[in-house]
Design a protein around this motif. Structure first.
Motif, PDB file in Angstrom:
ATOM      1  N   GLY A  34       0.809  -1.214   0.000  1.00 22.72           N
ATOM      2  CA  GLY A  34       0.000   0.000   0.000  1.00 22.72           C
ATOM      3  C   GLY A  34       0.835   1.254   0.000  1.00 22.72           C
ATOM      4  N   SER A  80       2.450   1.741  -3.356  1.00 16.05           N
ATOM      5  CA  SER A  80       1.495   2.177  -4.380  1.00 16.05           C
ATOM      6  C   SER A  80       1.219   3.667  -4.303  1.00 16.05           C
ATOM      7  CB  SER A  80       0.183   1.402  -4.244  1.00 16.05           C
ATOM      8  OG  SER A  80      -0.507   1.804  -3.077  1.00 16.05           O
ATOM      9  N   GLY A  81       1.438   4.260  -3.141  1.00 18.70           N
ATOM     10  CA  GLY A  81       1.159   5.678  -2.975  1.00 18.70           C
ATOM     11  C   GLY A  81       2.092   6.591  -3.737  1.00 18.70           C
ATOM     12  N   ASP A 123       0.898   7.522  -9.625  1.00 15.16           N
ATOM     13  CA  ASP A 123      -0.465   7.924  -9.949  1.00 15.16           C
ATOM     14  C   ASP A 123      -1.221   6.836 -10.702  1.00 15.16           C
ATOM     15  OD1 ASP A 123      -0.110  10.407  -8.800  1.00 15.16           O
ATOM     16  OD2 ASP A 123       0.588  11.318 -10.667  1.00 15.16           O
ATOM     17  N   GLN A 131      -7.321   2.617  -7.742  1.00 17.96           N
ATOM     18  CA  GLN A 131      -7.984   3.187  -6.573  1.00 17.96           C
ATOM     19  C   GLN A 131      -8.241   2.099  -5.535  1.00 17.96           C
ATOM     20  OE1 GLN A 131      -8.404   6.550  -6.252  1.00 17.96           O
ATOM     21  NE2 GLN A 131      -8.948   6.087  -4.141  1.00 17.96           N
ATOM     22  N   LYS A 146      -5.278   1.942  -3.194  1.00 16.17           N
ATOM     23  CA  LYS A 146      -5.276   3.104  -2.303  1.00 16.17           C
ATOM     24  C   LYS A 146      -6.363   2.990  -1.237  1.00 16.17           C
ATOM     25  CE  LYS A 146      -3.437   6.115  -5.898  1.00 16.17           C
ATOM     26  NZ  LYS A 146      -3.705   7.214  -6.821  1.00 16.17           N
ATOM     27  N   ASP A 147      -7.558   2.576  -1.664  1.00 16.24           N
ATOM     28  CA  ASP A 147      -8.663   2.424  -0.718  1.00 16.24           C
ATOM     29  C   ASP A 147      -8.388   1.305   0.277  1.00 16.24           C
ATOM     30  OD1 ASP A 147      -9.986   4.461  -2.060  1.00 16.24           O
ATOM     31  OD2 ASP A 147     -11.371   3.116  -3.118  1.00 16.24           O
ATOM     32  N   TYR A 201      -5.468   0.163   1.257  1.00 14.19           N
ATOM     33  CA  TYR A 201      -4.402   0.601   2.160  1.00 14.19           C
ATOM     34  C   TYR A 201      -4.970   1.530   3.239  1.00 14.19           C
ATOM     35  CZ  TYR A 201       0.011   2.831   3.618  1.00 14.19           C
ATOM     36  OH  TYR A 201       1.078   3.332   4.338  1.00 14.19           O
ATOM     37  N   ALA A 202      -5.797   2.476   2.826  1.00 11.49           N
ATOM     38  CA  ALA A 202      -6.426   3.383   3.788  1.00 11.49           C
ATOM     39  C   ALA A 202      -7.297   2.590   4.770  1.00 11.49           C
ATOM     40  CB  ALA A 202      -7.255   4.442   3.067  1.00 11.49           C
TER      41      ALA A 202
END
Length: 122
Positions: free
Chosen positions: A14, A17-18, A21, A25, A28-29, A31-32
């Motif tokens: 995660g 991946s940050g 770009d 998604q 990113k989602d 990982y969050a």
């Protein structure tokens, strides 16, 4: 696979991946979501909260302290944490994220090859 390794691998995927770009998604989602689940699990435990923050700032230095906190808090046995970690790894694999771990997710089973061994989490 060792549950701690699974969680750390998901955090690595995660975080990695940050920096681009082009990552989906879903990574990113995921990982969050994993970070949020860990934050809830670590809530009220300043040592654990700090280990997660330190790990995000410098993963190489703080991997072992974070692993210790994952074990001490029981996060490594928490089904919600493990499910969130698996979701990150699956999304990362589909997005082609490259880390020091080789990530393979099939049918909810995760296998990672890295750091001198092959382990499977069923």
């Amino acid at each position: 696979m060792d549950p701690v390794t699974l969680i750390v691998a998901a955090l690595v995927a995660g975080a990695t991946s940050g920096v681009t770009d082009t990552v989906s998604q879903a990574v990113k989602d995921g990982y969050a979501g994993l970070k949020n689940v860990l934050a809830v699990k670590f809530a009220g435990n300043p040592k654990s909260e700090q280990a997660l923050a330190d790990y995000e700032a410098d993963p190489d230095t703080y991997e072992k302290p974070l692993a210790k906190q994952l074990k001490e808090t029981g996060a490594d046995q928490d089904t919600e944490v493990l499910a969130a970690a698996e979701a990150v790894l699956k999304a990362a694999e589909q997005a082609g994220v490259k880390t020091k771990y080789h990530i393979t997710v099939t049918g909810g089973k995760v296998g990672i090859i890295g750091d001198h061994g092959t382990v499977t989490f069923n």
